[in-house]
Design a protein around this motif. Structure first.
Motif, PDB file in Angstrom:
ATOM      1  N   HIS A  87      -5.961 -21.522 -28.929  1.00 18.78           N
ATOM      2  CA  HIS A  87      -7.227 -22.068 -28.431  1.00 18.78           C
ATOM      3  C   HIS A  87      -8.073 -20.905 -27.912  1.00 18.78           C
ATOM      4  CE1 HIS A  87      -5.073 -25.885 -28.575  1.00 18.78           C
ATOM      5  NE2 HIS A  87      -4.130 -25.329 -27.830  1.00 18.78           N
ATOM      6  N   LEU A  88      -9.333 -20.873 -28.324  1.00 23.88           N
ATOM      7  CA  LEU A  88     -10.233 -19.768 -27.970  1.00 23.88           C
ATOM      8  C   LEU A  88     -11.378 -20.271 -27.098  1.00 23.88           C
ATOM      9  CD1 LEU A  88     -10.740 -18.223 -31.545  1.00 23.88           C
ATOM     10  CD2 LEU A  88      -8.946 -17.667 -29.915  1.00 23.88           C
ATOM     11  N   ILE A  89     -11.756 -19.455 -26.114  1.00 24.82           N
ATOM     12  CA  ILE A  89     -12.993 -19.678 -25.356  1.00 24.82           C
ATOM     13  C   ILE A  89     -13.680 -18.338 -25.204  1.00 24.82           C
ATOM     14  CG2 ILE A  89     -14.049 -20.385 -23.183  1.00 24.82           C
ATOM     15  CD1 ILE A  89     -12.842 -22.814 -24.179  1.00 24.82           C
ATOM     16  N   VAL A  90     -14.944 -18.266 -25.630  1.00 23.13           N
ATOM     17  CA  VAL A  90     -15.742 -17.052 -25.425  1.00 23.13           C
ATOM     18  C   VAL A  90     -16.551 -17.230 -24.146  1.00 23.13           C
ATOM     19  CG1 VAL A  90     -17.483 -15.511 -26.369  1.00 23.13           C
ATOM     20  CG2 VAL A  90     -15.891 -16.675 -27.902  1.00 23.13           C
ATOM     21  N   ASN A  91     -16.472 -16.245 -23.265  1.00 25.30           N
ATOM     22  CA  ASN A  91     -17.166 -16.292 -21.987  1.00 25.30           C
ATOM     23  C   ASN A  91     -18.211 -15.201 -21.924  1.00 25.30           C
ATOM     24  OD1 ASN A  91     -15.221 -18.179 -20.321  1.00 25.30           O
ATOM     25  ND2 ASN A  91     -13.929 -16.744 -21.463  1.00 25.30           N
ATOM     26  N   GLY A  92     -19.452 -15.568 -21.632  1.00 28.88           N
ATOM     27  CA  GLY A  92     -20.461 -14.560 -21.377  1.00 28.88           C
ATOM     28  C   GLY A  92     -20.203 -13.883 -20.044  1.00 28.88           C
ATOM     29  N   LEU A  93     -20.567 -12.637 -19.933  1.00 24.42           N
ATOM     30  CA  LEU A  93     -20.496 -11.914 -18.665  1.00 24.42           C
ATOM     31  C   LEU A  93     -21.924 -11.735 -18.184  1.00 24.42           C
ATOM     32  CD1 LEU A  93     -17.817  -9.235 -19.674  1.00 24.42           C
ATOM     33  CD2 LEU A  93     -17.446 -11.418 -18.497  1.00 24.42           C
ATOM     34  N   GLY A  94     -22.334 -12.583 -17.246  1.00 25.91           N
ATOM     35  CA  GLY A  94     -23.730 -12.585 -16.804  1.00 25.91           C
ATOM     36  C   GLY A  94     -24.606 -13.534 -17.584  1.00 25.91           C
ATOM     37  N   ASN A  95     -23.995 -14.323 -18.490  1.00 24.84           N
ATOM     38  CA  ASN A  95     -24.740 -15.333 -19.249  1.00 24.84           C
ATOM     39  C   ASN A  95     -23.751 -16.350 -19.795  1.00 24.84           C
ATOM     40  OD1 ASN A  95     -23.654 -14.311 -21.800  1.00 24.84           O
ATOM     41  ND2 ASN A  95     -25.036 -12.585 -21.506  1.00 24.84           N
ATOM     42  N   TRP A  96     -24.288 -17.409 -20.396  1.00 24.38           N
ATOM     43  CA  TRP A  96     -23.433 -18.420 -21.030  1.00 24.38           C
ATOM     44  C   TRP A  96     -23.255 -18.087 -22.502  1.00 24.38           C
ATOM     45  CZ3 TRP A  96     -21.057 -21.808 -17.974  1.00 24.38           C
ATOM     46  CH2 TRP A  96     -21.639 -22.154 -16.749  1.00 24.38           C
ATOM     47  N   LYS A  97     -22.053 -18.261 -23.005  1.00 18.20           N
ATOM     48  CA  LYS A  97     -21.795 -18.218 -24.444  1.00 18.20           C
ATOM     49  C   LYS A  97     -21.389 -19.627 -24.879  1.00 18.20           C
ATOM     50  CE  LYS A  97     -22.194 -13.696 -25.186  1.00 18.20           C
ATOM     51  NZ  LYS A  97     -23.375 -13.177 -25.893  1.00 18.20           N
ATOM     52  N   VAL A  98     -22.125 -20.175 -25.833  1.00 19.36           N
ATOM     53  CA  VAL A  98     -21.886 -21.549 -26.281  1.00 19.36           C
ATOM     54  C   VAL A  98     -21.126 -21.528 -27.597  1.00 19.36           C
ATOM     55  CG1 VAL A  98     -22.970 -23.723 -26.965  1.00 19.36           C
ATOM     56  CG2 VAL A  98     -23.966 -22.365 -25.115  1.00 19.36           C
ATOM     57  N   GLY A  99     -20.074 -22.327 -27.676  1.00 20.14           N
ATOM     58  CA  GLY A  99     -19.302 -22.388 -28.903  1.00 20.14           C
ATOM     59  C   GLY A  99     -18.534 -23.686 -29.001  1.00 20.14           C
ATOM     60  N   LEU A 100     -17.527 -23.679 -29.854  1.00 18.30           N
ATOM     61  CA  LEU A 100     -16.659 -24.848 -30.042  1.00 18.30           C
ATOM     62  C   LEU A 100     -15.240 -24.461 -29.691  1.00 18.30           C
ATOM     63  CD1 LEU A 100     -17.998 -26.060 -33.514  1.00 18.30           C
ATOM     64  CD2 LEU A 100     -18.351 -27.224 -31.341  1.00 18.30           C
ATOM     65  N   THR A 101     -14.488 -25.424 -29.184  1.00 16.50           N
ATOM     66  CA  THR A 101     -13.081 -25.171 -28.900  1.00 16.50           C
ATOM     67  C   THR A 101     -12.262 -26.392 -29.309  1.00 16.50           C
ATOM     68  OG1 THR A 101     -11.468 -24.570 -27.201  1.00 16.50           O
ATOM     69  CG2 THR A 101     -13.241 -26.051 -26.529  1.00 16.50           C
ATOM     70  N   ASN A 102     -11.004 -26.126 -29.652  1.00 13.45           N
ATOM     71  CA  ASN A 102     -10.091 -27.238 -29.938  1.00 13.45           C
ATOM     72  C   ASN A 102      -9.241 -27.585 -28.724  1.00 13.45           C
ATOM     73  OD1 ASN A 102      -8.469 -24.993 -29.907  1.00 13.45           O
ATOM     74  ND2 ASN A 102      -7.522 -25.344 -31.900  1.00 13.45           N
ATOM     75  N   LEU A 103      -9.566 -27.031 -27.570  1.00 12.23           N
ATOM     76  CA  LEU A 103      -8.906 -27.433 -26.330  1.00 12.23           C
ATOM     77  C   LEU A 103      -9.235 -28.892 -26.021  1.00 12.23           C
ATOM     78  CD1 LEU A 103      -9.302 -24.604 -23.648  1.00 12.23           C
ATOM     79  CD2 LEU A 103      -7.181 -25.701 -24.362  1.00 12.23           C
ATOM     80  N   SER A 104      -8.264 -29.640 -25.571  1.00 16.54           N
ATOM     81  CA  SER A 104      -8.510 -31.036 -25.220  1.00 16.54           C
ATOM     82  C   SER A 104      -9.291 -31.119 -23.914  1.00 16.54           C
ATOM     83  CB  SER A 104      -7.183 -31.777 -25.063  1.00 16.54           C
ATOM     84  OG  SER A 104      -7.402 -33.077 -24.547  1.00 16.54           O
ATOM     85  N   VAL A 105     -10.284 -32.023 -23.880  1.00 12.63           N
ATOM     86  CA  VAL A 105     -11.019 -32.256 -22.636  1.00 12.63           C
ATOM     87  C   VAL A 105     -10.386 -33.365 -21.797  1.00 12.63           C
ATOM     88  CG1 VAL A 105     -13.202 -31.479 -23.610  1.00 12.63           C
ATOM     89  CG2 VAL A 105     -12.636 -33.905 -23.685  1.00 12.63           C
ATOM     90  N   MET A 106      -9.308 -33.950 -22.290  1.00 12.32           N
ATOM     91  CA  MET A 106      -8.685 -35.081 -21.587  1.00 12.32           C
ATOM     92  C   MET A 106      -8.352 -34.779 -20.121  1.00 12.32           C
ATOM     93  SD  MET A 106      -8.456 -37.958 -23.231  1.00 12.32           S
ATOM     94  CE  MET A 106      -8.426 -38.632 -24.880  1.00 12.32           C
ATOM     95  N   PRO A 107      -7.796 -33.603 -19.791  1.00 19.76           N
ATOM     96  CA  PRO A 107      -7.463 -33.383 -18.375  1.00 19.76           C
ATOM     97  C   PRO A 107      -8.682 -33.388 -17.454  1.00 19.76           C
ATOM     98  CG  PRO A 107      -6.387 -31.746 -19.780  1.00 19.76           C
ATOM     99  CD  PRO A 107      -7.367 -32.473 -20.639  1.00 19.76           C
ATOM    100  N   LEU A 108      -9.877 -33.216 -18.010  1.00 24.17           N
ATOM    101  CA  LEU A 108     -11.078 -33.127 -17.187  1.00 24.17           C
ATOM    102  C   LEU A 108     -11.710 -34.476 -16.922  1.00 24.17           C
ATOM    103  CD1 LEU A 108     -12.895 -30.112 -18.891  1.00 24.17           C
ATOM    104  CD2 LEU A 108     -10.993 -30.087 -17.271  1.00 24.17           C
ATOM    105  N   LYS A 109     -11.415 -35.455 -17.754  1.00 26.71           N
ATOM    106  CA  LYS A 109     -12.188 -36.703 -17.759  1.00 26.71           C
ATOM    107  C   LYS A 109     -11.697 -37.688 -16.705  1.00 26.71           C
ATOM    108  CE  LYS A 109     -12.874 -38.381 -21.941  1.00 26.71           C
ATOM    109  NZ  LYS A 109     -12.688 -38.697 -23.370  1.00 26.71           N
ATOM    110  N   LEU A 110     -12.596 -38.569 -16.318  1.00 25.36           N
ATOM    111  CA  LEU A 110     -12.262 -39.639 -15.394  1.00 25.36           C
ATOM    112  C   LEU A 110     -11.388 -40.689 -16.074  1.00 25.36           C
ATOM    113  CD1 LEU A 110     -12.774 -40.939 -12.581  1.00 25.36           C
ATOM    114  CD2 LEU A 110     -14.801 -42.022 -13.584  1.00 25.36           C
TER     115      LEU A 110
END
Length: 530
Positions: free
Chosen positions: A431-454
């Motif tokens: 699973h990949l996440i690109v992080n901007g340093l001093g800005n946002w980097k927008v992309g896609l990830t196959n990480l599940s968002v389930m742990p974050l949701k209500l």
């Protein structure tokens, strides 16, 4: 020659995503530049609003750290102000949570208009095969209307019991619960009741709620590509789980403001709009006294009554469609806040106060300030510095992770100028996440968002999620990332603490941050690999 709105902005030298108040363009010009799916644009003053009050609203919600994601204000059918806090944007859908309920109610209104059912029909009549062996008098008496008005007779919200039941048939689970009160007499906010409305639509039509609404509501309003979460059997969740764009929320509110008409065509009966948005039962919620509390103004058919003669659909953590008939206004807001009443207070104190009885003279300086504000809105980045003395040592290094319940076995870091690539490996792969340093980097990830949701229900077929990442060194040994899952309401922080050849990776979801509680996920411990 005609242009669509994006082309028109580009002709005038505006960036495609720089949305806001374009006071240089008269309202008459907008009418010719919009395609059928867009609402017309105008300036606040030309629609009798004070730009200063709108500016005051944006400043106030930021000062109170209410974490708004988007805002759109309509007056007299025209968009007079709109803005998205980066990294959110106008082309992104957003989870609506319980604002979904108002769309589900609309489906029932459409089905009633087509004589598929009435609100007096008994709930059990739709599900003869799912009723319990013993049917209580209260269950037998429960009507569609009682589902709509959150007065099913349950003493407590049934949603958790339905979702957590061993029974994967949620309709059967709902009907098996005790009904302690006479239906129609006792208000309990109950998302499972709305789910049952979705199940009724599917039972009657053979179509999911989403499929049923697409030709009847979404397509006529120009709402493209909505999606809706489902239960284990593919029934749309109804009470939550719809995703649409901010402008789509505004269109929905405008349809109701226009008593069910759209572009001169009748979409929804005016009588249904009137019935759905009036108070049927006294609501409950909030801690303030009634005159200060927008949860104690009464409840309709999946709409809340508000103070100031308004009504709204709303969703957890601050998703709003506010309709103000007296002022001929609609306000759409998405956010993630722990204080939903505070946002409404700012709406009444600032946006409602912007409405003027007489003409509003244009103040070019205030217009310019508001335009600048709305086109530069941004949520705070991770605070810290873009580099550390450790950066070179860690670049392209991997860490073997000790056994853990997340089944993560390895993490790695790649640093370059302006970004950091974080990789995490588990039993499902990389699973990949690109992080901007001093800005946002927008992309896609196959990480599940389930742990974050209500609510842990899936969008059918969704394997990739839009994410915006940024990171910073909060001290010499700690790199922290913020990941905003920008088509949900949520984000998380990921804190990586380095000591010698070891790393600890700690996850904290935004709901835990809001509630000041511990994230349920374990802290990962890793050792640098050779």
């Amino acid at each position: 020659m005609s242009y669509n709105r994006r082309e028109f902005l580009q002709q005038l030298g505006f960036g495609a995503l720089q949305l806001g108040i374009i006071s240089a363009i008269p309202a008459s010009a907008w009418a010719a530049t919009l395609h059928s799916g867009q609402l017309p644009r105008s300036s606040p003053e030309s629609q009798g609003l004070s730009a200063k009050n709108i500016l005051d609203f944006t400043n106030a919600v930021e000062a109170d750290k209410l974490n708004l994601h988007s805002l759109m204000i309509l007056r007299q059918g025209k968009v007079v102000a709109e803005g998205w806090w980066a990294p959110y944007g106008p082309d992104m859908k957003h989870t609506l949570y319980s604002l979904s309920k108002s769309f589900t109610s609309t489906a029932i209104g459409l089905a009633v208009a087509e004589k598929k059912l009435t609100v007096e029909d008994k709930v059990l009549s739709f599900f003869p095969d799912d009723k319990p062996a013993t049917v209580s008098a209260n269950l037998a008496a429960m009507r569609v209307k009682d589902l709509l008005t959150m007065s099913t007779g349950h003493d407590k919200d049934a949603t958790g019991r339905v979702r957590e039941s061993k029974e994967t048939n949620w309709v059967k689970a709902f009907l098996s619960l005790p009904v302690e009160h006479e239906p129609g007499t006792f208000f309990v906010y109950n998302s499972a009741a709305t789910y049952m409305l979705s199940a009724i639509i599917q039972k009657l039509t053979g179509q999911t709620l989403l499929q049923f609404l697409t030709p009847r509501l979404f397509e006529p309003l120009g709402i493209d590509d909505p999606d809706w979460e489902v239960d284990p059997n593919g029934i749309n969740t109804g009470g939550w789980g719809l995703r649409v764009k901010t402008e789509d929320i505004a269109k929905f509110g405008q349809l109701y403001l226009q008593k069910g008409e759209w572009n001169g065509k009748r979409i929804l009966p005016a009588a249904w709009v009137e019935e759905a948005t009036r108070s049927h039962i006294m609501s409950k919620g909030g801690s303030r006294k009634p005159e200060e509390n927008d949860w104690l103004q009464g409840y309709g058919y999946q709409f809340w009554r508000c103070r100031n003669g308004a009504y709204r659909g709303d969703g957890a953590y601050g998703q709003y469609c506010i309709v103000m008939p007296k002022e001929d206004m609609v306000i759409a807001i998405t956010s993630e806040t722990g204080d939903m009443q505070a946002i409404l207070d700012h709406v009444w104190n600032n946006i409602l106060a912007a409405v003027k009885a007489t003409g509003v003279p244009a103040d070019k300086e205030i217009q310019a300030q508001l335009q600048k504000k709305l086109t530069t809105l941004a949520l705070p980045l991770t605070s810290g510095t873009p580099t550390s003395e450790l950066t070179a040592k860690l670049n392209n290094k991997s860490f073997k992770v000790a056994d853990n319940s997340l089944k993560v076995n390895k993490v790695s870091f790649e640093f370059a100028k302006g970004w950091c690539l974080f990789r995490m490996y588990d039993d499902r792969g990389e699973h990949l996440i690109v992080n901007g340093l001093g800005n946002w980097k927008v992309g896609l990830t196959n990480l599940s968002v389930m742990p974050l949701k209500l609510v842990l229900t899936p969008v059918p077929g969704e394997k990739l999620t839009k994410v915006a990442g940024n990171g910073a060194w909060v001290d010499e040994n700690t790199f922290e990332m913020t990941w905003r899952f920008i088509e949900t309401a949520h984000y998380e922080t990921v804190t990586c603490k380095f000591e010698g050849d070891a790393v600890q990776v700690e996850f904290k979801r935004s709901l835990a941050i809001l509630a000041k509680t511990k994230d349920a996920r374990p802290v990962l411990s890793g050792k640098m690999m050779a």
